[in-house]
Design an enzyme around this catalytic site. Sequence first.
Site, mmCIF file in Angstrom:
data_model
loop_
_atom_site.group_PDB
_atom_site.id
_atom_site.type_symbol
_atom_site.label_atom_id
_atom_site.label_comp_id
_atom_site.label_asym_id
_atom_site.label_seq_id
_atom_site.Cartn_x
_atom_site.Cartn_y
_atom_site.Cartn_z
ATOM 1 N N LYS A 53 3.812 91.070 51.031
ATOM 2 C CA LYS A 53 3.420 91.537 49.696
ATOM 3 C C LYS A 53 3.750 90.480 48.651
ATOM 4 O O LYS A 53 2.964 90.203 47.747
ATOM 5 C CB LYS A 53 4.116 92.870 49.380
ATOM 6 N N GLN A 97 9.997 99.987 49.227
ATOM 7 C CA GLN A 97 9.464 100.025 50.599
ATOM 8 C C GLN A 97 10.044 101.208 51.378
ATOM 9 O O GLN A 97 11.261 101.423 51.378
ATOM 10 C CB GLN A 97 9.811 98.694 51.305
ATOM 11 N N ASP A 120 2.028 102.275 44.355
ATOM 12 C CA ASP A 120 1.749 102.887 45.659
ATOM 13 C C ASP A 120 0.988 104.202 45.472
ATOM 14 O O ASP A 120 0.370 104.703 46.421
ATOM 15 C CB ASP A 120 3.074 103.194 46.390
#
Length: 298
Positions: A53, A97, A120
Site C-alpha cells: 500500500k 490493517q 476502507d
Amino acid sequence: MTATLIDGAALARRIRGEVAQRAAALTARGTRPGLAVVLVGEDPASSVYVRNKVKDCEESGIFSVLDRLPSSTTEDALLARVRELNADPAIHGVLVQLPLPDHIDERRVIETIAPEKDVDGFHVSNAGALMTGKPRFRPCTPYGVMKMLEEAGVKLAGAEAVVVGRSNIVGKPQALLLLQENATVTICHSRTRDLAAHCRRADVLVAAVGKARMITGDMIKPGAVVIDVGMNRIPDGPNAGKLCGDVDFDSAREVAGAITPVPGGVGPMTRAMLLVNTMEAAERAAALDSERNAGSKR
Ligand code: NDP
C-alpha cells in the site's frame, strides 16, 4: 468455449496512472494527498499488504505514513494514534490493517476513524451511506469488482447477480453495489441450501468465500461473468503454497463467458481502489478548505 480474461492487473495499472495525474494536479493546487497506514503486530501477510500500500502511494505521488506498532499496543494507545491521524491535516485517509490482535476491539477502532478519512469504507456511517444509496467511500474490493465489470462492458440492469459470501468487507457491500446498478441480487453463505443451484442461475457470479476452488465449472451458467475474489493457498499437490481463488479456474473457464484470474484479477484492483478512495478523500478535503477560505474572505 473458453472465457475471456478480465485483466485486473492491466486495469489497475491504468487506474494508478489516472490517480497519479489527479495527485499531481491536487498537489499543484497546494494539497498533497496523504494516507496513513497503521499496522499492529507482525502478521506476515499483513506486513506484505501494508508495504504494498505504501509502495503504491509512493509511485502515485501520494504522501504516506506507515505506523508499525508492536503487538503489545493497548487498545487505548491505538485509539489515541487514530485520533491524532484524524486531526492531522496532511492525512486524508486513515487505514488500520486488519486483523488486529485479540485484545483490541476491531469495531471500536474502525468506529474511531473519522468517517471522512475512512478510505476502507468500513465505518458504520460509511456502510450506512452505501446501504442508503449515497456511498461516501465504497470498500476497495467490491469497488474494484464494479470497475472490472464496467470495463468488461457487463450489463447489470436486470441481470441475475449471485454473491457467495456475506462479510462486511466484501460480500455485503458487493451485493449493495450490484443492487445499485439494478441487478437482481442473491447473497449466498455457509447456510445456503443448494449453493450450486443458485450459482447456476447467475449471469454475474462473485465468489468471496475463502475456500480454494470450491466453485467448479458445473456450477456456472454458460456465458456467465465470473469474478473470483478468493485468495487462498493451494493446500497440497505439486502447486502447494501457490495462490489460488475460490473458483476452479480450469473448469470454470470452459463454461464462463468472462472470468478474472487469480492472481492478476481482483487483488491488484483492490490496491488501486485504495488509491482512488484516498484521492477522493483529499479532493473533498481540499474543496472544503477552499469553501471555508472563500467564506472567511466574504
Ligand atoms: P470471510 O471469511 O469474512 O467470509 C467468508 C464468507 O463465505 C462468509 O460469509 C461465509 O458464510 C461464506 N462461506 C463460507 N463457507 C461457505 C460455503 N461452503 N458455502 C457458501 N458460503 C460459504 O471472508 P472475506 O469476505 O474477508 O474474504 C473472502 C475471500 O476473499 C478470502 O479468500 C479472502 O482472502 C479474499 N479477499 C481477497 C481480497 C482481494 O483483494 N483479492 C480482499 C479481501 C478478501 P457465513 O457468513 O455463513 O459464515
